[in-house]
Design an enzyme around this catalytic site. Structure first.
Site, mmCIF file in Angstrom:
data_model
loop_
_atom_site.group_PDB
_atom_site.id
_atom_site.type_symbol
_atom_site.label_atom_id
_atom_site.label_comp_id
_atom_site.label_asym_id
_atom_site.label_seq_id
_atom_site.Cartn_x
_atom_site.Cartn_y
_atom_site.Cartn_z
ATOM 1 N N GLU A 1 1.418 -0.631 -5.157
ATOM 2 C CA GLU A 1 0.411 0.399 -5.408
ATOM 3 C C GLU A 1 1.179 1.715 -5.409
ATOM 4 O OE1 GLU A 1 -3.489 2.624 -3.532
ATOM 5 O OE2 GLU A 1 -1.689 2.233 -2.378
ATOM 6 N N ASP B 1 0.830 -1.196 0.000
ATOM 7 C CA ASP B 1 0.000 0.000 0.000
ATOM 8 C C ASP B 1 0.870 1.253 0.000
ATOM 9 O OD1 ASP B 1 -2.753 1.123 0.370
ATOM 10 O OD2 ASP B 1 -1.889 1.886 2.239
#
Length: 590
Positions: free
Chosen positions: A309, A241
């Site tokens: 990401e 993330d």
């Protein structure tokens, strides 16, 4: 290559397009990978948002036993792996992306034993398991942050996070002008033990998500230990993330608007300016991921993987994350954000493959996830509509039928491309966003921090429907659902599509089966010439494999296929053998 039996059409009418007019370009954009390439170079990975996939105990929140009980759906769908959004212990201020303990399972999702059982069952079904890793920030309830608050300014405990003195005569102003992704300032001032206002801490997201200081060796050592903890339990990789946000520019300078392009440290502000953002895509992140890659490689075969990401532009900068000694994959957000038009998608497919090839990595395609409006809704707006952060009942509404037709065509195009692909839960059902959710049910911190100016991401996170006539549409054994399910979701339920010819679920199954049988994930790609500008056509092939023609029609009039083209799968009904508007066809091209 032998193809599985499938319903095909052979288009050989004498008045078809002149075969000489439809031809492959001279130079391939991308050369074929080895047929036995590592699994992650061509895998289709299914994202599960645990809160919304399956609820085993009726409390209205999805959980790990619920996921385990329905893993056969993924086997039957034909994907290679699943990726789970966070299920760690968390106060759930940002739906689990505020982690309080990275080595335990939050009780709302189950236990560590449930996680072990899920991983074991997935492996029995031939599915690999990827879990989310959230390294940019923790929860403010993490033991380290609580220790930092208690220890006070200039303590060793505070060095693990980004504490700073404020500006102004009495430190009453934030250390700089950085803004939170969720709205408002990116800094919060703490009250010290003596009751006086004290230092400020950085949170690029919610105040309950303080950013780690990744210059600190203890932070790096802790996350390396966390990786090993989950690898030892059998996970096959990590989706990372905010992978581009860990390192901040030295001195924490203000963001500033600039007319010149600052490569690697920019976000688009508008069509003419960029904003220098000293907290995205700093060069120091790459050293971290090289150390992580070494850990994963030490576990041997089959490869354990990292997927970034990373919202990074330009593509040449983004592919630095997938160099051979760093991550294996990175989400292709340029593809996700592309307008529904031939020229734009042609350009992005070409540039994506060329950029990934420049570092020897596969491109990884994606159309939806838990942070964006589902593409079945997004594509239901006129081409050129500004990309929205959620859709409310008072906003213009998408055309559901048009959105689904385009979404099916977009997915068929995506799954024809070489490399990997990600599918977000429910998109195989054609689910639209929930666009009529009352404000009192919304939980995305973006909605609260912007006082409703940004609708937020709740609309794409609603629990998915399994059984059209069951309580909570089969999500769980009770009527409870942590976000309300729109009544229209019953029409999209798994039981109402399974085995139904032409349903979106059966289309996905067919696409995934044919993708595997035809070797499209490891194929070459050459654009096909001879069609009008509003048609995107390409050929995917390789040594010893069938050559597959892929045609997506963005125009108003149906288009012909070449003589002898054998249709394998189509995203919608053909028009007397021709490809209608907003439709994609795969055909064997002899």
């Amino acid at each position: 290559m032998t193809r599985a039996a499938t319903s095909t059409l052979t288009h050989d009418r004498p008045d078809d397009v002149n075969a000489d007019a439809i031809r492959e370009a001279t130079t391939p954009v991308h050369h074929a990978d080895r047929p036995d390439a590592a699994w992650w170079r061509h895998a289709v990975i299914y994202q599960i948002y645990p809160r919304s996939w399956a609820d085993s105990n009726g409390d209205g929140v999805g959980d790990l036993p619920g996921i385990t009980s329905r893993l056969h759906h993924l086997r039957d769908l034909g994907v290679d792996a699943l990726w789970l959004s966070p299920f760690y212990t968390s106060p759930q201020a940002d739906a689990g992306y505020d982690v309080a303990d990275y080595r335990t399972v939050d009780p709302i999702f189950g236990t560590l034993a449930d996680a072990d059982a899920m991983i074991e069952r997935a492996h029995e079904l031939g599915l690999k398991v990827i879990v989310d890793m959230v390294p940019n920030h923790s929860s403010d309830e993490h033991v380290w942050f609580q220790a930092a608050l208690a220890a006070g300014p200039r303590s060793a405990e505070r060095e693990r996070y980004m504490f700073r003195e404020g500006r102004g005569e009495r430190g009453e102003l934030p250390p700089n002008n950085w803004e939170s992704v969720f709205g408002g300032a990116a800094w919060t001032r703490v009250t010290e033990a003596d009751g006086e206002p004290g230092q400020w801490y950085l949170h690029l997201f919610d105040p309950k998500q303080p950013d780690f200081n990744w210059e600190h060796p203890e932070v790096r050592a802790e996350f390396e230990s966390i990786l090993r903890f989950w690898l030892d339990r059998g996970v096959d990789g990590f989706r990372v993330d905010v992978a581009h946000g860990l390192i901040k520019e030295q001195g924490l300078p203000d963001t500033r608007e600039e007319r010149t392009v600052m490569l690697g440290n920019t976000d688009f502000a508008d069509d003419h300016h960029r904003v220098h953002t000293p907290y995205w895509d700093q060069d120091g992140v790459h050293e971290i991921y090289r150390s992580w890659r070494a850990i994963l490689d030490s576990y041997g075969a089959p490869d354990r993987i990292l997927c970034a990401e990373a919202w990074v532009e330009p593509q040449e900068r983004a592919v630095r994350y997938v160099r051979s000694d760093e991550m294996h994959q990175a989400f292709n957000f340029d593809f996700l954000g592309a307008p529904w038009e031939s020229e734009a998608l042609h350009s992005i497919i070409r540039s994506s493959l060329e950029a990934a090839d420049s570092v020897g990595a596969p491109s990884t395609w994606v159309l939806s996830n838990h942070d964006v409006v589902r593409h079945a809704s997004r594509l239901g707006f006129p081409v050129g509509t500004h990309r929205m952060n959620g859709i409310s009942a008072t906003d213009p509404q998408p055309d559901r039928a048009l959105g689904l037709q385009r979404a099916r065509a977009a997915t068929a195009l995506m799954l024809s491309l070489p490399g990997g692909a990600y599918i977000y839960q429910g998109e195989e059902l054609g689910l639209p966003d929930s666009t009529d959710m009352p404000a009192e049910f919304r939980q995305d911190p973006t909605f609260a921090r912007t006082e409703g100016k940004e609708t937020g991401r709740d609309g794409c996170r609603v629990p998915i429907p399994w059984v059209g006539d069951a309580p909570s549409l089969g999500f769980g054994p009770s009527d409870a659902s942590w976000l309300p399910q729109p009544a229209v979701y019953a029409d999209y339920a798994v039981d109402r599509q399974q085995g139904v010819a032409g349903s979106t679920l059966e289309l996905y199954r067919s696409l995934l089966h044919q993708r595997r049988m035809l070797g499209l994930g490891t194929g070459s790609l050459t654009f096909v010439e001879g069609y009008a500008a509003d048609v995107l056509a390409l050929a995917n092939g390789g040594d010893g494999r069938d050559r597959v023609l892929v045609v997506t029609n963005f125009g108003d009039s149906p288009v012909e296929l070449p003589v002898g083209a054998e249709v394998v799968v189509a995203s919608g009904a053909l028009d007397d053998g021709r490809v209608p508007c907003d439709t994609t066809v795969w055909a064997i091209w002899h």
